[in-house]
Every structure is written in C-alpha cells, then in structure tokens.
Design a protein around this motif. Structure first.
Motif, short mmCIF file in Angstrom:
data_model
loop_
_atom_site.label_atom_id
_atom_site.label_comp_id
_atom_site.label_asym_id
_atom_site.label_seq_id
_atom_site.Cartn_x
_atom_site.Cartn_y
_atom_site.Cartn_z
N TYR A 143 0.84 -1.20 0.00
CA TYR A 143 0.00 0.00 0.00
C TYR A 143 0.88 1.25 0.00
O TYR A 143 1.88 1.30 0.73
N LYS A 182 1.08 5.36 0.85
CA LYS A 182 0.46 6.34 1.74
C LYS A 182 1.10 7.69 1.51
O LYS A 182 2.32 7.81 1.44
N SER A 216 1.14 11.53 3.15
CA SER A 216 0.82 12.25 4.38
C SER A 216 0.99 13.75 4.15
O SER A 216 1.97 14.17 3.55
N ASP A 258 -3.69 11.48 6.34
CA ASP A 258 -3.09 10.42 5.53
C ASP A 258 -4.06 9.97 4.45
O ASP A 258 -5.27 9.89 4.68
N TRP A 294 -4.48 6.71 1.62
CA TRP A 294 -3.99 5.37 1.33
C TRP A 294 -4.47 4.90 -0.04
O TRP A 294 -5.59 5.19 -0.45
#
Length: 118
Positions: A94, A96, A98, A106, A108
């Motif tokens: 995955y 991510k 931020s 965040d 995803w």
C-alpha cells in the motif's frame, strides 16, 4: 477527494525485481511524505520505506540494500524499486501520502499484490 492508485505488482520469481508506482489524483497541498507499507496474510501492516518531500528516506531493516524508494513531488508520484525479491516479501503493498495543513492527514491506496514464488 484525493485518490491514490498503485500499479506494478505481480508474480515474480525469487531473486527477481519489480517496480511499484503510486500516483495521486490532483495536487496534494501540504504534502509531507510518501511511503510504502505492506501486509502479509495474518500479519500486521508494516512500513517498508518512506521518503519526505525533502528527500530523506527510511527503510525497514528487512529491505535495506534491496529496495529503493523515490518520489516525484511535482507529479505526486512515489516509486518503490524492489530487487533481489524473496518469498517473505510476498504481501499486499500500500502507498500512503501524508500531508499537514492545519492537522495531519493520511491518504492510502487500495493496494497492489506482490507475490514472490518459484
């Protein structure tokens, strides 16, 4: 709403290589860092590698020397070059992103399957 889309997963033999990409739709203001996590069956999600917008990188000990993370801030894209893959690298990966504006947030991706098997 920001969406992240991973690509590049698949099946590879031990010792092989794969390159994952993750692109965000639109511009993410206040982007702070981008990263890759993975989750194997029956295990918790773990950090694989991360990179700040300033270029500082962090790697899990298990992938140091084999994986390389890179990012293109202008394109809101992050990459993970995976070399010398091992069966224990098999997992859903995955990405991510931020960001920090008034608070941390965040985003995803949905995940990309990586399977290392002969």
């Amino acid at each position: 709403q920001v969406q992240l889309v991973e690509s590049g997963g698949g099946l590879v033999q031990p010792g092989g290589s794969l390159r994952l990409s993750c692109a965000a739709s639109g511009t993410i203001f206040g982007l702070k860092s981008m990263g890759w996590y993975r989750q194997a069956p029956g295990k918790q999600r773990e950090l694989v590698a991360s990179i700040t917008t300033g270029g500082s990188t962090t790697y899990a000990d298990s992938v140091k020397g084999r994986f390389t993370i890179s990012g293109d801030n202008a394109k809101n894209t992050v990459y993970l070059q995976m070399n010398s893959l091992k069966p224990e690298d098999t997992a859903v990966y995955y990405c991510k992103f931020s960001r920090r504006i008034l608070s941390d947030q965040d985003f995803w991706g949905r995940g990309a399957q990586v399977t290392v098997s002969s």
